[in-house]
Design a protein around this motif. Structure first.
Motif, PDB file in Angstrom:
ATOM      1  N   GLU A   1       0.831  -1.210   0.000  1.00 14.78           N
ATOM      2  CA  GLU A   1       0.000   0.000   0.000  1.00 14.78           C
ATOM      3  C   GLU A   1       0.860   1.253   0.000  1.00 14.78           C
ATOM      4  O   GLU A   1       0.555   2.238  -0.692  1.00 14.78           O
ATOM      5  N   ALA A   2       1.965   1.232   0.775  1.00 11.99           N
ATOM      6  CA  ALA A   2       2.858   2.388   0.836  1.00 11.99           C
ATOM      7  C   ALA A   2       3.505   2.656  -0.518  1.00 11.99           C
ATOM      8  O   ALA A   2       3.652   3.812  -0.940  1.00 11.99           O
ATOM      9  N   ILE A   3       3.900   1.598  -1.213  1.00 10.75           N
ATOM     10  CA  ILE A   3       4.537   1.753  -2.521  1.00 10.75           C
ATOM     11  C   ILE A   3       3.572   2.395  -3.516  1.00 10.75           C
ATOM     12  O   ILE A   3       3.934   3.342  -4.235  1.00 10.75           O
ATOM     13  N   ILE A   4       2.345   1.902  -3.562  1.00 16.14           N
ATOM     14  CA  ILE A   4       1.368   2.438  -4.510  1.00 16.14           C
ATOM     15  C   ILE A   4       1.044   3.893  -4.192  1.00 16.14           C
ATOM     16  O   ILE A   4       0.996   4.753  -5.091  1.00 16.14           O
ATOM     17  N   GLU A   5       0.862   4.193  -2.922  1.00 15.73           N
ATOM     18  CA  GLU A   5       0.526   5.564  -2.524  1.00 15.73           C
ATOM     19  C   GLU A   5       1.680   6.518  -2.842  1.00 15.73           C
ATOM     20  O   GLU A   5       1.467   7.627  -3.361  1.00 15.73           O
ATOM     21  N   ALA A   6       2.914   6.090  -2.537  1.00 13.76           N
ATOM     22  CA  ALA A   6       4.076   6.943  -2.804  1.00 13.76           C
ATOM     23  C   ALA A   6       4.245   7.188  -4.296  1.00 13.76           C
ATOM     24  O   ALA A   6       4.565   8.306  -4.729  1.00 13.76           O
ATOM     25  N   ALA A   7       4.033   6.162  -5.097  1.00 12.56           N
ATOM     26  CA  ALA A   7       4.143   6.328  -6.551  1.00 12.56           C
ATOM     27  C   ALA A   7       3.108   7.325  -7.055  1.00 12.56           C
ATOM     28  O   ALA A   7       3.422   8.228  -7.854  1.00 12.56           O
ATOM     29  N   ARG A   8       1.872   7.195  -6.596  1.00 20.73           N
ATOM     30  CA  ARG A   8       0.814   8.084  -7.065  1.00 20.73           C
ATOM     31  C   ARG A   8       1.059   9.526  -6.650  1.00 20.73           C
ATOM     32  O   ARG A   8       0.793  10.455  -7.422  1.00 20.73           O
ATOM     33  N   ARG A   9       1.586   9.744  -5.459  1.00 24.80           N
ATOM     34  CA  ARG A   9       1.868  11.121  -5.026  1.00 24.80           C
ATOM     35  C   ARG A   9       2.935  11.770  -5.891  1.00 24.80           C
ATOM     36  O   ARG A   9       2.999  12.997  -5.999  1.00 24.80           O
ATOM     37  N   ASN A  10       3.788  10.948  -6.495  1.00 27.13           N
ATOM     38  CA  ASN A  10       4.850  11.470  -7.356  1.00 27.13           C
ATOM     39  C   ASN A  10       4.490  11.388  -8.837  1.00 27.13           C
ATOM     40  O   ASN A  10       5.352  11.606  -9.698  1.00 27.13           O
ATOM     41  N   GLY A  11       3.234  11.080  -9.125  1.00 26.27           N
ATOM     42  CA  GLY A  11       2.789  11.035 -10.510  1.00 26.27           C
ATOM     43  C   GLY A  11       3.371   9.889 -11.303  1.00 26.27           C
ATOM     44  O   GLY A  11       3.544   9.995 -12.525  1.00 26.27           O
ATOM     45  N   LEU A  12       3.677   8.769 -10.634  1.00 28.12           N
ATOM     46  CA  LEU A  12       4.312   7.633 -11.278  1.00 28.12           C
ATOM     47  C   LEU A  12       3.393   6.419 -11.305  1.00 28.12           C
ATOM     48  O   LEU A  12       2.573   6.220 -10.405  1.00 28.12           O
ATOM     49  N   ARG A  13       3.541   5.607 -12.331  1.00 27.99           N
ATOM     50  CA  ARG A  13       2.891   4.317 -12.386  1.00 27.99           C
ATOM     51  C   ARG A  13       3.794   3.305 -11.687  1.00 27.99           C
ATOM     52  O   ARG A  13       5.024   3.477 -11.667  1.00 27.99           O
ATOM     53  N   ALA A  14       3.229   2.244 -11.101  1.00 29.91           N
ATOM     54  CA  ALA A  14       4.003   1.296 -10.295  1.00 29.91           C
ATOM     55  C   ALA A  14       4.018  -0.076 -10.948  1.00 29.91           C
ATOM     56  O   ALA A  14       2.976  -0.695 -11.152  1.00 29.91           O
ATOM     57  N   LEU A  15       5.231  -0.541 -11.275  1.00 29.53           N
ATOM     58  CA  LEU A  15       5.446  -1.907 -11.724  1.00 29.53           C
ATOM     59  C   LEU A  15       6.006  -2.681 -10.539  1.00 29.53           C
ATOM     60  O   LEU A  15       7.118  -2.409 -10.082  1.00 29.53           O
ATOM     61  N   VAL A  16       5.223  -3.624 -10.021  1.00 29.75           N
ATOM     62  CA  VAL A  16       5.563  -4.300  -8.773  1.00 29.75           C
ATOM     63  C   VAL A  16       5.905  -5.763  -9.041  1.00 29.75           C
ATOM     64  O   VAL A  16       5.121  -6.497  -9.646  1.00 29.75           O
ATOM     65  N   ALA A  17       7.084  -6.187  -8.573  1.00 32.68           N
ATOM     66  CA  ALA A  17       7.484  -7.591  -8.624  1.00 32.68           C
ATOM     67  C   ALA A  17       7.368  -8.151  -7.208  1.00 32.68           C
ATOM     68  O   ALA A  17       8.114  -7.742  -6.318  1.00 32.68           O
ATOM     69  N   THR A  18       6.428  -9.054  -6.988  1.00 29.37           N
ATOM     70  CA  THR A  18       6.155  -9.536  -5.626  1.00 29.37           C
ATOM     71  C   THR A  18       7.219 -10.489  -5.109  1.00 29.37           C
ATOM     72  O   THR A  18       7.337 -10.701  -3.900  1.00 29.37           O
ATOM     73  N   GLY A  19       8.021 -11.097  -5.995  1.00 30.78           N
ATOM     74  CA  GLY A  19       9.112 -11.963  -5.566  1.00 30.78           C
ATOM     75  C   GLY A  19       8.635 -13.110  -4.707  1.00 30.78           C
ATOM     76  O   GLY A  19       7.646 -13.774  -5.014  1.00 30.78           O
ATOM     77  N   TRP A  20       9.315 -13.322  -3.590  1.00 34.93           N
ATOM     78  CA  TRP A  20       8.983 -14.421  -2.684  1.00 34.93           C
ATOM     79  C   TRP A  20       7.961 -14.012  -1.628  1.00 34.93           C
ATOM     80  O   TRP A  20       7.796 -14.700  -0.628  1.00 34.93           O
ATOM     81  N   GLY A  21       7.285 -12.908  -1.843  1.00 26.98           N
ATOM     82  CA  GLY A  21       6.224 -12.523  -0.929  1.00 26.98           C
ATOM     83  C   GLY A  21       6.484 -11.288  -0.108  1.00 26.98           C
ATOM     84  O   GLY A  21       5.735 -10.985   0.818  1.00 26.98           O
ATOM     85  N   GLY A  22       7.519 -10.530  -0.454  1.00 25.54           N
ATOM     86  CA  GLY A  22       7.848  -9.345   0.318  1.00 25.54           C
ATOM     87  C   GLY A  22       6.925  -8.174   0.068  1.00 25.54           C
ATOM     88  O   GLY A  22       6.929  -7.205   0.826  1.00 25.54           O
ATOM     89  N   ILE A  23       6.124  -8.242  -1.000  1.00 27.21           N
ATOM     90  CA  ILE A  23       5.150  -7.189  -1.319  1.00 27.21           C
ATOM     91  C   ILE A  23       3.814  -7.848  -1.635  1.00 27.21           C
ATOM     92  O   ILE A  23       3.759  -8.821  -2.397  1.00 27.21           O
ATOM     93  N   ASP A  24       2.755  -7.308  -1.064  1.00 22.65           N
ATOM     94  CA  ASP A  24       1.400  -7.778  -1.362  1.00 22.65           C
ATOM     95  C   ASP A  24       0.555  -6.556  -1.717  1.00 22.65           C
ATOM     96  O   ASP A  24       0.462  -5.618  -0.921  1.00 22.65           O
ATOM     97  N   ILE A  25       0.003  -6.551  -2.915  1.00 22.28           N
ATOM     98  CA  ILE A  25      -0.823  -5.422  -3.349  1.00 22.28           C
ATOM     99  C   ILE A  25      -2.297  -5.794  -3.169  1.00 22.28           C
ATOM    100  O   ILE A  25      -2.800  -6.687  -3.858  1.00 22.28           O
ATOM    101  N   PRO A  26      -3.005  -5.134  -2.244  1.00 26.22           N
ATOM    102  CA  PRO A  26      -4.422  -5.456  -2.043  1.00 26.22           C
ATOM    103  C   PRO A  26      -5.262  -5.019  -3.237  1.00 26.22           C
ATOM    104  O   PRO A  26      -4.891  -4.085  -3.967  1.00 26.22           O
ATOM    105  N   ALA A  27      -6.380  -5.679  -3.417  1.00 25.91           N
ATOM    106  CA  ALA A  27      -7.245  -5.378  -4.559  1.00 25.91           C
ATOM    107  C   ALA A  27      -7.690  -3.920  -4.559  1.00 25.91           C
ATOM    108  O   ALA A  27      -7.824  -3.298  -5.621  1.00 25.91           O
TER     109      ALA A  27
END
Length: 398
Positions: A252-278
């Motif tokens: 959630e922090a990654i998505i919010e930070a990207a949006r505040r900076n006018g950026l789109r977010a490409l997220v690689a979840t890897g072994w589970g270190g990032i979870d993007i809620p629906a």
């Protein structure tokens, strides 16, 4: 020249060895590489054998908590390391190489080489074993310990004592009466001097070669990813094998930070270190388990990642700013190195990561783009595997 490579750890520990193996094979050498189970790296075209230890499963089951590792040291870690050390000895004996090249975790490799009279070469994917006055051990979270910098390397060099019984059991597999022992002949450090200049007090036998990376494969980006990258400025986010804390809050922090900076977010979840809620999903977010760094990073405005040595070099080679969120071990060290070199803002430890903090440092990363681009040109011009092979060929008389 017959070269036996042995590496252990996660994907970042394996891929540089694969690059060296392919470069050695391209120069006509016979190469075999011993690797952990389930490394996630591409083994195509390589002669690989298993070290019978699955670091991926170990991290998945326990995360990256030192406390969890301490609880399971006797029941899980010690037996697994014992299997690895014995497998390494078996593979060295079976292949009968001219030179043994090993990762520090493969403790039995130099001892086996000494017993067999074969020269061995240590590879420090992180420069944590060769002492220097210029900075403390990268596994110690300190900018400098002054006159104690050199002493800070002693704990890492004492790892053999923790597994002395397993090491002895592995060496008991060696045939008796072989050639007298020889010492480790050289140390290779596959790190770019444009990120970490060579300390003046390292001995001549230590070679800072530049990073080892495979030549990029001619892989094509799929249509969905291509459209996303073309849709506006993108920030890449991925934490590889790191799995600790609240992965959903981090997403959630990654998505919010990207949006505040006018950026789109490409997220690689890897072994589970990032979870993007629906609820955080949208047209400005694309989630994948993994992506090809050499294809996507050069097209990103910045990269948010954990600071592992492999990803540090991939981002530096791409010429984009780094936003490092360190978890353990050498990651704070690399975050500090990049910050000092003007390649990224001050690193943010994962426990302190919030949308506000990440939005701020992501905004600061923009001022690093010029320096990152210049450094990228220098890193791309390196050929670390060629330097390393020159050292190995001299040792083996090839």
């Amino acid at each position: 020249m017959k070269v036996m490579l042995l590496t252990a750890g996660t994907r970042g520990d394996v891929e540089p060895f694969f690059a060296l193996a392919r470069a050695a094979a391209a120069r006509g050498h016979q190469v075999r590489i011993a690797i952990p189970e389930n490394s996630g790296a591409d083994t195509a075209g390589l002669d690989t054998v298993s070290l019978r230890m699955d670091f991926a499963r170990l991290v998945s089951d326990q995360g990256v908590s030192p406390r969890a590792a301490a609880r399971t040291f006797r029941t899980v870690i010690r037996p697994a390391v014992g299997q690895l050390l014995s497998a390494a000895v078996e593979h060295i004996v079976a292949f009968a190489p001219d030179v043994v090249v090993y990762h520090p975790k493969v403790l039995s490799a130099p001892a086996a080489a000494r017993r067999l009279g074969i020269p061995s070469v240590l590879v420090e994917t992180v420069p944590a074993l060769t002492p220097t006055r210029e900075f403390p051990s990268p596994i110690i979270p300190a900018a400098s310990l002054g006159p104690l910098n050199r002493a800070s390397y002693a704990p890492a060099r004492a790892a053999t004592l923790m597994f002395r019984r397993e090491l002895q059991s592995a060496l008991d597999l060696l045939p008796p009466g072989r050639t007298p022992a020889t010492e480790t002949r050289a140390t290779l450090i596959p790190v770019s001097p444009h990120l970490l200049p060579r300390p003046s007090d390292w001995p001549e036998s230590v070679h800072l070669t530049g990073h080892w990376a495979d030549k990029p494969a001619a892989t094509e980006i799929d249509d969905e990813l291509e459209a996303f990258l073309n849709g506006g400025d993108v920030v890449y986010a991925g934490f590889g094998s790191m799995k600790a804390g609240d992965a959903r809050a981090r997403g959630e922090a990654i998505i919010e930070a990207a949006r505040r900076n006018g950026l789109r977010a490409l997220v690689a979840t890897g072994w589970g270190g990032i979870d993007i809620p629906a609820a955080a999903m949208g047209g400005d977010v694309l989630v994948r388990k993994s992506v090809a760094h050499h294809l996507v990073l050069p097209r990103a405005a910045a990269a948010i990642y954990h600071g592992g040595a492999g990803t540090v070099h991939a981002v530096a080679r791409a010429g984009v700013p780094s936003v490092v969120v360190p978890f353990i071990a050498d990651q704070p060290f690399w975050g500090a190195v990049l910050h000092r070199r003007g390649l990224g803002p001050q690193p943010v430890p994962y426990r302190k990561l919030t949308a506000d903090t990440l939005a701020r440092v992501l905004g600061e990363a923009g001022s690093c783009r010029g320096q990152a681009a210049r450094t990228g040109e220098l890193v791309r011009a390196e050929d670390g595997t060629a330097v390393a092979l020159g050292v190995l060929e001299n040792l083996a008389g090839a």
